[in-house]
Design a protein around this motif. Structure first.
Motif, PDB file in Angstrom:
ATOM      1  N   TRP A 150       0.991  -1.398  -0.128  1.00 52.66           N
ATOM      2  CA  TRP A 150      -0.029  -0.001  -0.009  1.00 52.66           C
ATOM      3  C   TRP A 150       0.904   1.243  -0.051  1.00 52.66           C
ATOM      4  O   TRP A 150       0.454   2.387  -0.438  1.00 52.66           O
ATOM      5  CB  TRP A 150      -0.938   0.016   1.279  1.00 52.66           C
ATOM      6  N   GLN A 151       1.827   1.225   0.851  1.00 52.43           N
ATOM      7  CA  GLN A 151       2.645   2.256   0.910  1.00 52.43           C
ATOM      8  C   GLN A 151       3.772   2.562  -0.483  1.00 52.43           C
ATOM      9  O   GLN A 151       3.992   3.753  -0.954  1.00 52.43           O
ATOM     10  CB  GLN A 151       3.834   2.627   2.016  1.00 52.43           C
ATOM     11  N   LYS A 152       4.056   1.619  -0.953  1.00 44.08           N
ATOM     12  CA  LYS A 152       5.163   1.692  -2.101  1.00 44.08           C
ATOM     13  C   LYS A 152       4.876   0.945  -3.284  1.00 44.08           C
ATOM     14  O   LYS A 152       5.528   1.279  -4.199  1.00 44.08           O
ATOM     15  CB  LYS A 152       6.434   1.023  -1.682  1.00 44.08           C
ATOM     16  N   GLY A 153       3.631   0.343  -3.352  1.00 45.32           N
ATOM     17  CA  GLY A 153       3.401  -0.456  -4.623  1.00 45.32           C
ATOM     18  C   GLY A 153       2.988   0.495  -5.949  1.00 45.32           C
ATOM     19  O   GLY A 153       2.375   1.692  -5.592  1.00 45.32           O
ATOM     20  N   LYS A 154       3.350   0.086  -6.879  1.00 45.36           N
ATOM     21  CA  LYS A 154       2.722   0.753  -8.074  1.00 45.36           C
ATOM     22  C   LYS A 154       2.331  -0.281  -9.147  1.00 45.36           C
ATOM     23  O   LYS A 154       2.527  -1.459  -9.216  1.00 45.36           O
ATOM     24  CB  LYS A 154       3.932   1.443  -8.997  1.00 45.36           C
TER      25      LYS A 154
END
Length: 310
Positions: A127-131
């Motif tokens: 959720w914080q770093k996903g693309k």
């Protein structure tokens, strides 16, 4: 998206997919687990929960809207964990039902909480770093996702509806056991009566019938009870024996063999004089009720015989 986050997203997706698909194999059993938390009517939400899990799993595994999917997955996981904690503490619920029919993966509360904590960490990291992943075959991915969702929708609907059908009984036209598939599972004596009970350890209607089944020998409804079950893992069998302490024989068979007898569980067969007299699909009635039914049929047959031979 870094390789580490990609792996986190894939692992999380696989867990959700495995969980949803395993539940779809026996949606009625998952519904029964939900009912253990004190609100039986919520069991109807079982197919919806299954489809939601599979959808989240597909999005995470294919890298589609991963941040949204991870956030939604984390909320769902947190809610399920809190509900399970309530059930374990206040309602003595041991089976989380997280992986449906795969009983070996439905571990003890300690392992369940530990597994959920690890999965929650993976989801929060995504959720914080996903693309979103870049796909050169977006059409193929969409078709695959749609096919999986349709398959799971069918499976969950079928296993939920089938196990919730009411009990039905039909009289056999005096078929000899040797002329039916039962000959693979039981040898009979002409001067004895039998009740053959085909069931699954994960079927709620099967388990709800066990106490009634235990009456059949003790009340003299039949001379012998024989239960036929799918071969299951040792944990499911141990749990069954510790809860019900069955007084009857239980024989285990691989699914392919037992499905040659019936594809509807539970199904019971009343046998007299080496002949199948009655088939009961669905929950088994208590011995007293079946005995009354058999006496009624016997009196009707006698009256018919008297009219035919005055």
């Amino acid at each position: 998206m870094g390789s580490r986050i990609k792996i986190y997203s894939l692992l999380s997706g696989v867990v959700f997919l495995l969980s949803g698909m395993a539940k779809a194999l026996d949606a009625a059993a998952f519904s029964a687990i939900i009912a253990q938390y004190g609100v039986e009517s919520l069991g109807v939400a079982a197919p919806v929960i299954i489809l939601a899990e599979v959808l989240l799993g597909l999005l995470l595994a294919f890298g589609i809207r991963v941040r949204w999917a991870a956030f939604a997955g984390a909320l769902v996981l947190l809610a399920f964990t809190l509900i399970y904690a309530y059930g374990a503490i206040f309602r003595s619920v041991e089976d989380c039902g997280c992986f449906g029919a795969i009983a070996a993966l439905n571990t003890s509360p300690v392992f369940t909480f530990a597994r959920n904590a690890i999965l929650l960490y993976l989801l929060l990291a995504v959720w914080q770093k996903g693309k979103n992943a870049e796909s050169a075959n977006a059409g193929g991915v969409a078709v695959t996702m749609l096919a999986v969702m349709c398959m799971v929708a069918f499976m969950s609907g079928y296993t939920y509806r089938k196990a919730h059908r009411s009990s039905t009984a039909k009289e056999y036209a005096a078929q000899a056991v040797e002329n039916t598939a039962l000959k693979e599972f039981i040898s009979t004596s002409k001067d004895s009566t039998y009740l053959v009970f085909a069931f699954s350890y994960s079927c709620p209607h099967c388990l709800n019938s066990i106490e009634n089944l235990k009456q059949y020998e003790s009340f003299g409804v039949v001379d012998k009870v024989v239960a036929l079950a799918f071969a299951a893992d040792s944990l499911a069998m141990q749990r069954f024996h510790s809860i019900f302490n069955p007084s009857f024989q239980v024989k285990h068979y691989p699914p392919r063999q037992l499905l040659r007898l019936t594809d509807d569980f539970p199904t019971s067969y009343y046998i007299k004089n080496d002949t199948v007299r009655l088939e009961i699909r669905g929950a088994l009635p208590c011995g007293y009720v079946l005995q009354k039914q058999l006496h009624k049929k016997s009196r009707k047959a006698q009256k018919s015989s008297l009219r035919a031979n005055p």
